[in-house]
Design a protein around this motif. Structure first.
Motif, PDB file in Angstrom:
ATOM      1  N   GLU A 111       0.828  -1.301   0.012  1.00  0.00           N
ATOM      2  CA  GLU A 111       0.232   0.055   0.038  1.00  0.00           C
ATOM      3  C   GLU A 111       0.994   1.075   0.116  1.00  0.00           C
ATOM      4  N   ALA A 112       1.834   1.295   0.469  1.00  0.00           N
ATOM      5  CA  ALA A 112       2.707   2.545   0.661  1.00  0.00           C
ATOM      6  C   ALA A 112       3.595   2.807  -0.668  1.00  0.00           C
ATOM      7  N   SER A 113       3.885   1.714  -1.344  1.00  0.00           N
ATOM      8  CA  SER A 113       4.278   2.039  -2.677  1.00  0.00           C
ATOM      9  C   SER A 113       3.345   2.556  -3.525  1.00  0.00           C
ATOM     10  N   LEU A 114       2.103   2.115  -3.404  1.00  0.00           N
ATOM     11  CA  LEU A 114       0.919   2.691  -4.328  1.00  0.00           C
ATOM     12  C   LEU A 114       0.663   4.065  -3.806  1.00  0.00           C
ATOM     13  N   GLN A 115       0.573   4.197  -2.627  1.00  0.00           N
ATOM     14  CA  GLN A 115       0.202   5.570  -2.177  1.00  0.00           C
ATOM     15  C   GLN A 115       1.171   6.709  -2.706  1.00  0.00           C
ATOM     16  N   TYR A 116       2.671   6.236  -2.479  1.00  0.00           N
ATOM     17  CA  TYR A 116       3.605   7.148  -3.234  1.00  0.00           C
ATOM     18  C   TYR A 116       3.282   7.479  -4.738  1.00  0.00           C
ATOM     19  N   PHE A 117       2.798   6.417  -5.348  1.00  0.00           N
ATOM     20  CA  PHE A 117       2.993   6.265  -6.766  1.00  0.00           C
ATOM     21  C   PHE A 117       1.596   7.267  -7.157  1.00  0.00           C
ATOM     22  N   SER A 118       0.731   7.149  -6.367  1.00  0.00           N
ATOM     23  CA  SER A 118      -0.432   8.277  -6.696  1.00  0.00           C
ATOM     24  C   SER A 118       0.026   9.705  -6.848  1.00  0.00           C
ATOM     25  N   ASN A 119       0.764  10.093  -6.017  1.00  0.00           N
ATOM     26  CA  ASN A 119       1.276  11.318  -6.322  1.00  0.00           C
ATOM     27  C   ASN A 119       2.208  11.579  -7.168  1.00  0.00           C
ATOM     28  N   TRP A 124       3.859  14.038 -12.591  1.00  0.00           N
ATOM     29  CA  TRP A 124       4.319  14.044 -14.028  1.00  0.00           C
ATOM     30  C   TRP A 124       3.193  14.118 -15.216  1.00  0.00           C
ATOM     31  N   HIS A 125       2.022  14.658 -14.519  1.00  0.00           N
ATOM     32  CA  HIS A 125       1.000  14.782 -15.384  1.00  0.00           C
ATOM     33  C   HIS A 125       0.343  13.388 -16.183  1.00  0.00           C
ATOM     34  N   LEU A 126       0.366  12.308 -15.388  1.00  0.00           N
ATOM     35  CA  LEU A 126      -0.168  11.064 -16.209  1.00  0.00           C
ATOM     36  C   LEU A 126      -1.346  10.984 -15.681  1.00  0.00           C
ATOM     37  N   ARG A 127      -2.555  11.827 -15.732  1.00  0.00           N
ATOM     38  CA  ARG A 127      -3.745  11.729 -15.610  1.00  0.00           C
ATOM     39  C   ARG A 127      -4.709  11.058 -16.113  1.00  0.00           C
ATOM     40  N   TRP A 128      -3.978  10.387 -17.374  1.00  0.00           N
ATOM     41  CA  TRP A 128      -4.776   9.410 -18.013  1.00  0.00           C
ATOM     42  C   TRP A 128      -4.699   7.978 -17.290  1.00  0.00           C
ATOM     43  N   LEU A 129      -4.079   7.831 -16.369  1.00  0.00           N
ATOM     44  CA  LEU A 129      -3.835   6.460 -15.581  1.00  0.00           C
ATOM     45  C   LEU A 129      -4.944   6.620 -14.560  1.00  0.00           C
ATOM     46  N   PRO A 130      -5.706   5.361 -14.294  1.00  0.00           N
ATOM     47  CA  PRO A 130      -6.894   5.603 -13.458  1.00  0.00           C
ATOM     48  C   PRO A 130      -6.264   5.670 -11.993  1.00  0.00           C
ATOM     49  N   PRO A 131      -7.270   6.539 -11.119  1.00  0.00           N
ATOM     50  CA  PRO A 131      -6.692   6.557  -9.730  1.00  0.00           C
ATOM     51  C   PRO A 131      -6.754   5.308  -8.901  1.00  0.00           C
ATOM     52  N   ILE A 132      -5.491   5.388  -8.101  1.00  0.00           N
ATOM     53  CA  ILE A 132      -5.295   4.323  -7.367  1.00  0.00           C
ATOM     54  C   ILE A 132      -5.307   4.640  -5.928  1.00  0.00           C
ATOM     55  N   TYR A 133      -5.639   5.804  -5.437  1.00  0.00           N
ATOM     56  CA  TYR A 133      -5.602   6.293  -4.098  1.00  0.00           C
ATOM     57  C   TYR A 133      -6.395   7.435  -4.109  1.00  0.00           C
ATOM     58  N   ASN A 134      -7.271   7.347  -2.962  1.00  0.00           N
ATOM     59  CA  ASN A 134      -8.106   8.568  -2.686  1.00  0.00           C
ATOM     60  C   ASN A 134      -7.793   9.165  -1.282  1.00  0.00           C
ATOM     61  N   SER A 135      -7.246  10.526  -1.672  1.00  0.00           N
ATOM     62  CA  SER A 135      -6.495  11.193  -0.619  1.00  0.00           C
ATOM     63  C   SER A 135      -7.349  11.611   0.431  1.00  0.00           C
ATOM     64  N   THR A 136      -9.047  11.698  -0.030  1.00  0.00           N
ATOM     65  CA  THR A 136      -9.724  12.267   0.977  1.00  0.00           C
ATOM     66  C   THR A 136     -10.204  11.158   2.186  1.00  0.00           C
ATOM     67  N   THR A 137     -10.374   9.798   1.584  1.00  0.00           N
ATOM     68  CA  THR A 137     -10.493   8.883   2.562  1.00  0.00           C
ATOM     69  C   THR A 137      -9.375   7.925   3.241  1.00  0.00           C
ATOM     70  N   GLY A 138      -8.099   8.043   2.400  1.00  0.00           N
ATOM     71  CA  GLY A 138      -6.891   7.705   2.853  1.00  0.00           C
ATOM     72  C   GLY A 138      -6.761   6.312   2.291  1.00  0.00           C
ATOM     73  N   ASP A 139      -7.788   5.827   1.453  1.00  0.00           N
ATOM     74  CA  ASP A 139      -7.960   4.435   1.054  1.00  0.00           C
ATOM     75  C   ASP A 139      -7.359   4.161  -0.433  1.00  0.00           C
ATOM     76  N   LEU A 140      -7.023   2.953  -0.785  1.00  0.00           N
ATOM     77  CA  LEU A 140      -6.607   2.533  -2.249  1.00  0.00           C
ATOM     78  C   LEU A 140      -7.852   2.418  -2.992  1.00  0.00           C
ATOM     79  N   THR A 141      -7.862   2.896  -3.848  1.00  0.00           N
ATOM     80  CA  THR A 141      -9.207   2.391  -5.071  1.00  0.00           C
ATOM     81  C   THR A 141      -9.335   0.879  -5.309  1.00  0.00           C
ATOM     82  N   ILE A 142     -10.293   0.712  -6.112  1.00  0.00           N
ATOM     83  CA  ILE A 142     -10.325  -0.747  -6.543  1.00  0.00           C
ATOM     84  C   ILE A 142      -9.121  -1.122  -7.351  1.00  0.00           C
ATOM     85  N   ILE A 143      -8.721  -0.028  -8.315  1.00  0.00           N
ATOM     86  CA  ILE A 143      -7.498  -0.407  -9.331  1.00  0.00           C
ATOM     87  C   ILE A 143      -6.214  -0.410  -8.082  1.00  0.00           C
TER      88      ILE A 143
END
Length: 544
Positions: A111-119, A124-143
């Motif tokens: 989870e730590a790796s993916l949380q940093y990867f979300s930022n 790097w403006h890779l907004r075409w990638l599906p979101p993997i982390y919800n900063s509001t809830t602090g949870d990973l998304t389904i992806i």
């Protein structure tokens, strides 16, 4: 081809350097990426003292583990000691805590790796990638959960197919994991360190300073960050000269990581922009703490290194924890605490494949229940504090039975270190605050159910007298946990209790319970020496 566990044994192929690298690799996992941030949120500048206190207590416990592991160099480490000295009930409960705590940290690393990867994707403006982390809830998304599950599978495959490659990779990756935090400390200190953050924030801190610093030791994941110190003891059955190698690896690993963590905490507090602290340290919200500080300072090279480390550090720690958790389950199977098939070794790769697969399944469960780093770090620290109590009890037991362990490493002053560390662990548990302390009981319930089921299947524990003997020999542990949880619940409001007891009374009671429990456990040990021994064979055969 069917594995025959009797024909294969774990190989003693690891030296002190590889053990040390594995210990540092575990302790420099996701803790360096988030530990300073969460500790500062709770204690502000006083978090620097939290790391020193936490590191000191862990080192005292480590001294006990060094002595116990040299006397009993078995696969599984802390998970096996109490079963040898105090019988199946206390042994099973503490083994359960140790195993559960280590296997649960593996999904945290993913989870730590993916949380940093979300930022990183937004930086790097890779907004075409599906979101993997919800900063509001602090949870990973389904992806994000799917990606984390794939990382867990990767950890298992590395363990299954190449232990030698894992050791070599751990040595290389650990070197990188040390270099990048050192670089982070140096560059942040050079470009933006402001000593004023320490004095300015203290003046606006509303919580009692000492209580916040003490709570941060457990609740922010500081104890969890140091948990890798026991990895060398867990791997003692696979190292040459465990008496020397395990002690060196544990001592060097703790000292190196304590220095790094303390430096990271000081730099983090001194580098945070004062405008971020308009609502105090508790109002600070960062998804990728050190990466976001590097972005604010335009340190692009450091940012790239941090993102690389955000994958390397947790992944290397996750692979190592997958190794040690499998050894713990293997050791529990040897003692009869788990089904015998947990000890089956693959005939080609010489790994406990069923232990790895069971651990992977448990990792998936924790991944679904706790979808963010901050949700599980505090609870894991509480689990570790209880599991660490096996160290002081086992070390004292080995000392009193030192004539049986001729090759044991003798730690000077262990008769003082053991009870002192036991008392300090008890206080840290109380300082973790309710309801974290109460949540621990929920995780202990399945252990009680598994133990009772093992007794039901036992062929040698049919009489009520034998069952009562086992319960009496392990009752000190049940009393200890129940008493600490009740004191936490009714204790002072400073540490989350109802406030029926003040701070002084609560901590006096905790110390009294610790002393009473320690004396009780030593009394049980002496009763064994007089011949009133527990029947270990009852639970050993219960899973066969």
């Amino acid at each position: 081809m069917k594995a025959q566990p009797q024909s294969y044994k774990l190989k003693r192929s690891m030296g002190w350097f590889s053990l040390t690298m594995m210990a540092i690799s575990c302790m420099l996992g996701s803790g360096w990426l988030f530990g300073a941030y969460y500790a500062a949120k709770i204690a502000g500048p006083l978090a620097t003292y939290s790391w020193l206190i936490g590191g000191a207590v862990v080192f005292l416990v480590a001294l006990c583990v060094m002595q116990a592991s040299s006397a009993m160099p078995k696969a599984g480490g802390l998970a096996r000691y109490i079963g040898h000295t105090h019988g199946p009930l206390a042994g099973f409960m503490l083994a359960w805590c140790n195993w559960l705590g280590i296997v649960a940290i593996i999904p945290i690393e993913a989870e730590a790796s993916l949380q940093y990867f979300s930022n990183w994707t937004s930086t790097w403006h890779l907004r075409w990638l599906p979101p993997i982390y919800n900063s509001t809830t602090g949870d990973l998304t389904i992806i994000g959960l799917v990606a984390a599950a794939l990382l867990l599978v990767g950890f298992l495959l590395m363990n299954y197919y190449s232990m030698r490659l894992l050791i070599r990779a751990a040595n290389f990756l650990t070197a990188i994991k040390v270099i990048i935090p050192v670089m982070t400390v140096f560059l942040l200190f050079r470009h933006a360190f402001d000593p004023g953050n320490f004095t300015t924030v203290i003046a606006h801190h509303t919580a009692p300073h000492w209580s916040a610093a003490l709570t941060a030791i457990s609740a922010s994941g500081i104890v969890m960050a140091f948990n890798g110190f026991q990895t060398p003891a867990t791997m003692a059955a696979e190292t040459r000269n465990p008496r020397r190698n395990v002690a060196i690896a544990i001592a060097v690993g703790i000292v190196v990581c304590l220095i790094l963590y303390e430096a990271l905490q000081v730099v983090f507090i001194g580098t945070v922009d004062s405008h971020m602290l308009s609502h105090g340290w508790q109002g600070l919200h960062l998804a990728s703490p050190f990466a976001q500080l590097a972005i604010a300072l335009n340190l692009n090279l450091l940012l790239l290194c941090i993102y690389c480390s955000a994958f390397i550090s947790p992944s290397a720690a996750g692979m190592t924890y997958m190794t040690s958790s499998a050894r713990i389950l293997y050791g529990m199977g040897e003692q009869g605490y788990m089904p015998k098939f947990m000890t089956f070794l693959d005939p080609k790769y010489h790994v406990a494949r069923w232990s790895l697969l069971v651990n992977l399944g448990v990792c998936f469960v924790f991944l679904l229940l706790f979808k963010g780093w901050g949700h599980l770090a505090g609870l894991l620290s509480v689990i570790y504090l209880i599991s660490y109590t096996a160290g002081p009890i086992a070390a004292a037991a080995c000392y009193y039975r030192r004539s049986d362990y001729k090759h044991m490493l003798h730690i000077p002053g262990i008769t003082i270190i053991a009870p002192l560390s036991f008392i300090l662990l008890s206080l840290l548990f109380y300082w973790a605050k309710w309801p974290l302390t109460g949540d621990f009981v929920v995780l202990l319930m399945p252990a009680i159910a598994c133990y009772l089921f093992a007794q039901y299947r036992s062929q040698h524990c049919r009489s009520l007298r034998e069952l009562l003997q086992q319960v009496m020999n392990g009752a000190w542990f049940l009393f200890y946990v129940a008493a600490l949880v009740l004191i936490s619940y009714y204790g002072s409001k400073t540490f989350g209790g109802l406030g029926l007891l003040n701070d002084a009374t609560s901590m006096t009671l905790v110390i009294s319970v610790a002393i009473m429990t320690y004396a009780w456990a030593m009394g049980v040990l002496k009763s064994f020496q007089k011949g009133r021994a527990w029947i270990l064979s009852s639970i050993v055969s219960s899973w066969s």
